[in-house]
Design a protein around this motif. Structure first.
Motif, mmCIF file in Angstrom:
data_model
loop_
_atom_site.group_PDB
_atom_site.id
_atom_site.type_symbol
_atom_site.label_atom_id
_atom_site.label_comp_id
_atom_site.label_asym_id
_atom_site.label_seq_id
_atom_site.Cartn_x
_atom_site.Cartn_y
_atom_site.Cartn_z
ATOM 1 N N LYS A 32 0.829 -1.297 0.023
ATOM 2 C CA LYS A 32 -0.179 -0.002 0.086
ATOM 3 C C LYS A 32 0.963 1.217 0.038
ATOM 4 C CE LYS A 32 -1.805 -1.020 3.926
ATOM 5 N NZ LYS A 32 -2.300 -1.387 5.008
ATOM 6 N N SER A 33 0.470 2.327 -0.810
ATOM 7 C CA SER A 33 1.220 3.388 -0.481
ATOM 8 C C SER A 33 1.382 4.167 0.784
ATOM 9 C CB SER A 33 0.423 4.482 -1.460
ATOM 10 O OG SER A 33 -0.495 4.953 -0.927
ATOM 11 N N SER A 39 10.862 4.319 2.113
ATOM 12 C CA SER A 39 11.638 4.636 0.813
ATOM 13 C C SER A 39 11.003 5.568 -0.142
ATOM 14 C CB SER A 39 11.521 2.996 0.182
ATOM 15 O OG SER A 39 11.844 3.156 -1.248
ATOM 16 N N PRO A 40 12.065 6.614 -0.391
ATOM 17 C CA PRO A 40 11.799 7.504 -1.405
ATOM 18 C C PRO A 40 11.230 6.946 -2.778
ATOM 19 C CG PRO A 40 13.699 8.100 -0.241
ATOM 20 C CD PRO A 40 13.309 6.471 0.199
ATOM 21 N N LYS A 44 7.719 7.412 -4.792
ATOM 22 C CA LYS A 44 7.529 7.606 -6.371
ATOM 23 C C LYS A 44 6.992 6.625 -7.148
ATOM 24 C CE LYS A 44 11.688 10.516 -7.250
ATOM 25 N NZ LYS A 44 11.036 11.998 -7.357
ATOM 26 N N LEU A 45 7.081 5.587 -7.013
ATOM 27 C CA LEU A 45 6.591 4.437 -7.738
ATOM 28 C C LEU A 45 5.029 4.220 -7.496
ATOM 29 C CD1 LEU A 45 9.372 1.721 -7.742
ATOM 30 C CD2 LEU A 45 8.572 2.988 -9.731
ATOM 31 N N PHE A 46 4.458 4.704 -6.311
ATOM 32 C CA PHE A 46 3.037 4.550 -5.886
ATOM 33 C C PHE A 46 2.356 5.965 -6.720
ATOM 34 C CE2 PHE A 46 3.487 1.116 -2.823
ATOM 35 C CZ PHE A 46 2.379 0.196 -3.292
ATOM 36 N N GLU A 47 3.365 6.905 -6.939
ATOM 37 C CA GLU A 47 2.798 8.008 -7.645
ATOM 38 C C GLU A 47 2.036 7.611 -8.893
ATOM 39 O OE1 GLU A 47 5.401 11.091 -7.133
ATOM 40 O OE2 GLU A 47 5.361 11.257 -4.838
ATOM 41 N N GLY A 50 -2.174 3.221 -11.203
ATOM 42 C CA GLY A 50 -2.401 1.865 -11.593
ATOM 43 C C GLY A 50 -1.227 1.022 -10.793
ATOM 44 N N VAL A 51 -0.314 1.501 -9.940
ATOM 45 C CA VAL A 51 0.686 0.605 -9.036
ATOM 46 C C VAL A 51 -0.150 0.223 -8.074
ATOM 47 C CG1 VAL A 51 2.815 0.578 -8.278
ATOM 48 C CG2 VAL A 51 2.561 1.566 -10.492
ATOM 49 N N GLU A 52 0.028 -1.101 -7.753
ATOM 50 C CA GLU A 52 -0.518 -1.694 -6.552
ATOM 51 C C GLU A 52 0.463 -2.368 -5.658
ATOM 52 O OE1 GLU A 52 -4.173 -3.764 -7.229
ATOM 53 O OE2 GLU A 52 -5.266 -1.847 -7.934
ATOM 54 N N GLY A 53 1.693 -2.507 -5.904
ATOM 55 C CA GLY A 53 2.679 -3.344 -5.159
ATOM 56 C C GLY A 53 3.917 -2.947 -5.524
ATOM 57 N N ILE A 54 5.151 -3.125 -4.745
ATOM 58 C CA ILE A 54 6.335 -3.038 -5.286
ATOM 59 C C ILE A 54 7.184 -3.705 -4.310
ATOM 60 C CG2 ILE A 54 8.194 -1.168 -5.452
ATOM 61 C CD1 ILE A 54 5.915 0.901 -5.106
ATOM 62 N N PHE A 55 8.186 -4.234 -4.880
ATOM 63 C CA PHE A 55 9.203 -5.160 -4.155
ATOM 64 C C PHE A 55 10.569 -4.976 -4.624
ATOM 65 C CE2 PHE A 55 11.655 -9.298 -3.696
ATOM 66 C CZ PHE A 55 11.433 -9.458 -2.507
#
Length: 184
Positions: A32-33, A39-40, A44-47, A50-55
């Motif tokens: 979740k954002s 993590s900066p 940025k990626l959650f901005e 359409g992005v819902e997850g980052i690993f």
């Protein structure tokens, strides 16, 4: 800077390879954002809509999309990654990667758990990292191994097959005490 991308077994997740170290140790998973305070780059990626997850892995970033199409969000994700690394900003604010969840297992199972963890570290995690995800040991109780699945593995249609047919069979072969493997 050239960033490569690779497909993963999860069609909703793409693996981005920036050609440099992302995390020097451990991994980080953001679902979740609101959880991106560490993590900066994740912020940025959650901005990107359409992005819902980052690993974050050692040398890759896996991004999971929602209903958006990759052709629409991939350029924005590439741009955010490139801009971040070109700025020289840190990937994390505290440089810590691993989850703080404590492992659990019964006293006396240390040898069994050591073998399970070694198999996961040497045989499972490298293969899963190639697909943009990570699997870590969380616990062992009553013959059941509990694993945490993150990155591309989280929500992947083939993760159940990987867990039951791949990892469970591997662990049962080498560690007779293992009866089942479950995701947490």
């Amino acid at each position: 800077m050239f960033i490569q991308t690779e497909a993963t077994p999860n069609p909703a997740t793409l693996k981005f390879l920036p050609g440099r170290i992302v995390l020097s140790q451990g991994t980080m998973d953001f679902r979740k954002s609101e959880d991106t305070g560490a993590s900066p780059l994740a912020e940025k990626l959650f901005e990107v809509e359409g992005v819902e997850g980052i690993f974050f892995g050692h040398d890759f970033i896996s991004v999971t999309k929602g209903d958006a199409e990759w052709q629409h969000i991939k350029p924005a994700v590439l741009g955010a990654i490139m801009e971040h690394f070109m700025s020289g900003a840190p990937v994390t604010r505290d440089e810590m990667g691993e989850e703080s969840d404590e492992e659990f297992f019964e006293e006396g199972d240390e040898t069994t758990v050591g073998t399970i963890k070694e198999l996961i570290e040497t045989r499972v995690r490298p293969a899963v990292a190639q697909d943009g995800g990570d699997i870590t040991f969380r616990g062992f109780r009553d013959g059941v191994v509990y694993l945490s699945m993150r990155g591309a593995c989280s929500g992947c249609p083939s993760s159940t097959a990987t867990l039951k047919h791949g990892i469970q069979n591997l662990l049962r072969h080498f560690v007779p005490e293992v009866e089942e493997v479950r995701a947490m």
